[in-house]
Design a protein around this motif. Sequence first.
Motif, mmCIF file in Angstrom:
data_model
loop_
_atom_site.group_PDB
_atom_site.id
_atom_site.type_symbol
_atom_site.label_atom_id
_atom_site.label_comp_id
_atom_site.label_asym_id
_atom_site.label_seq_id
_atom_site.Cartn_x
_atom_site.Cartn_y
_atom_site.Cartn_z
ATOM 1 N N UNK A 1 0.663 -1.086 0.081
ATOM 2 C CA UNK A 1 0.306 0.304 0.089
ATOM 3 C C UNK A 1 0.970 1.018 0.162
ATOM 4 N N UNK A 2 0.206 1.979 -0.205
ATOM 5 C CA UNK A 2 0.713 3.310 -0.947
ATOM 6 C C UNK A 2 1.422 4.370 1.345
ATOM 7 N N UNK A 3 2.501 4.495 0.848
ATOM 8 C CA UNK A 3 3.068 4.680 2.297
ATOM 9 C C UNK A 3 4.007 5.883 2.151
ATOM 10 N N UNK A 4 2.952 7.007 3.349
ATOM 11 C CA UNK A 4 4.269 8.354 3.405
ATOM 12 C C UNK A 4 5.243 7.998 3.905
ATOM 13 N N UNK A 5 6.141 10.019 2.910
ATOM 14 C CA UNK A 5 6.978 9.482 3.928
ATOM 15 C C UNK A 5 7.960 10.280 4.044
ATOM 16 N N UNK A 6 8.693 11.437 4.093
ATOM 17 C CA UNK A 6 9.331 12.313 5.020
ATOM 18 C C UNK A 6 9.690 12.296 6.588
ATOM 19 N N UNK A 7 9.342 10.941 6.911
ATOM 20 C CA UNK A 7 9.526 10.475 8.588
ATOM 21 C C UNK A 7 11.245 11.339 9.254
ATOM 22 N N UNK A 8 12.033 12.211 7.965
ATOM 23 C CA UNK A 8 13.003 12.186 8.417
ATOM 24 C C UNK A 8 12.996 14.116 8.769
ATOM 25 N N UNK A 9 11.597 14.310 9.019
ATOM 26 C CA UNK A 9 11.398 15.882 9.687
ATOM 27 C C UNK A 9 11.598 15.507 10.874
#
Length: 449
Positions: A43-51
């Motif tokens: 399933x499509x999973x959001x990124x940008x956890x590096x924020x």
Amino acid sequence: MREYLLTLLITAAVTYLLTGPVRKFAIVAGAMPEIRARDVHREPTPRLGGIAMFFGLCAGLLVADHLQNLNEVFAKSNEPRALLSGAALIWLIGVLDDKFEIDALIKLGGQMIAAGVMVVQGLTILWLPVPGVGLVAVTQWQGTLLTVALVVITINAVNFVDGLDGLAAGMVCIATAAFFMYAYRIWYGYGIEAAAPATLFAAILMGMCLGFLPHNMHPARIFMGDSGSMLIGLVLAGSAISVTGQIDPDRLNLFSGSERSTVHQMVPAYIPLLLPLSIIAIPAADLVLAIVRRTWRGQSPFAADRGHLHHRLLEIGHSHSRAVLIMYFWSALIGFGVLAYSVNSASMWIVLGVVFLSAVGLVMLLLPRFTPHAPRWAQRFVPPRYRRYPEPPAESEEAGPEPAETSTEALAEPSPEPAAVAVVPGLNGATAIGHRPRAAGRHKDKSYG
């Protein structure tokens, strides 16, 4: 130690609490790439956890600056500011890549610029302890080249291994724990204050990974993306650079006693050369194998494929969770094995223990190849995958009625064949990486990991 623990906990708490809002922001911002052919998730999973991880880094440095003992690190060294400057630059490049997927060469240039920013502010290699020679001073250009090379290799190695839920964050956390114990021993045990920045960086990096892992474990609710993988790779490299070449053998009182004992006691002075390499041993091996594999096929070294180590673990039959745990095991074995050898290099038990655990790790790797089978008398009591012989058909005591005669038209009409089911050997349920039909209109994969 209590102040380091407090810094670690605050970093982990800030990262953990911010990851939820960052996930919602990533969904609203559209940082949810479509599933690619090489991806494991379904399933499509959001990124940008590096924020969230970057703000955890900022919180850790801010808290350490206001603690009594750790404040001396900021007063006597410019390395924390150098690390924060390079981290901010590489984090910004990663955020842009998570959203817009920038070119690989641009990312490589950004990584080199971030390393150069740290060098300009004093976070660089000054000298190297070479076995058999001693301390070798390097020129400014040599130190700059070595620093940039180590930063770029570490960043890309961590980025390459970030392919399964919780894999990169867990491996970096385990390796950093071993590095923290080494740096703290050098700083507290031998009183070398030059190791204090590296100890602080390692504690903050562990907090960043621990705070993000609950959101990233399988099944992951958010990915760290390049903004996270390149960030923790840079902090890991910064920790290694901070302590490499900062140990003075004269202050360790190594030149006392017999020549043999001096050789064994000199091991802590040479560990800075080995430990930074050991903590990225598995990611670096994956990086080298990927470059060789793609170059051999005539592809670009930055072309995406499904030949990474974690992909191969899935292909031979390991589940998602077991593949991650196996990578954790090898990371811990290498990192803590080198750490134990640095503490007592004369002990043969350490070498034997590492050899034994390596054999256990090899058995774990090949476990799916050795599926046990139950004997004939126990066939009906075990799951089908453990049955060696097919069960004989059950015979009824009384013969049933004969089937009715079939008309000629029914015999002539062919029976519909069942729909073909594609079976790919070696895959394991929903976590497998088999063939996926691509939807019409989906854009070409532009990943460079």
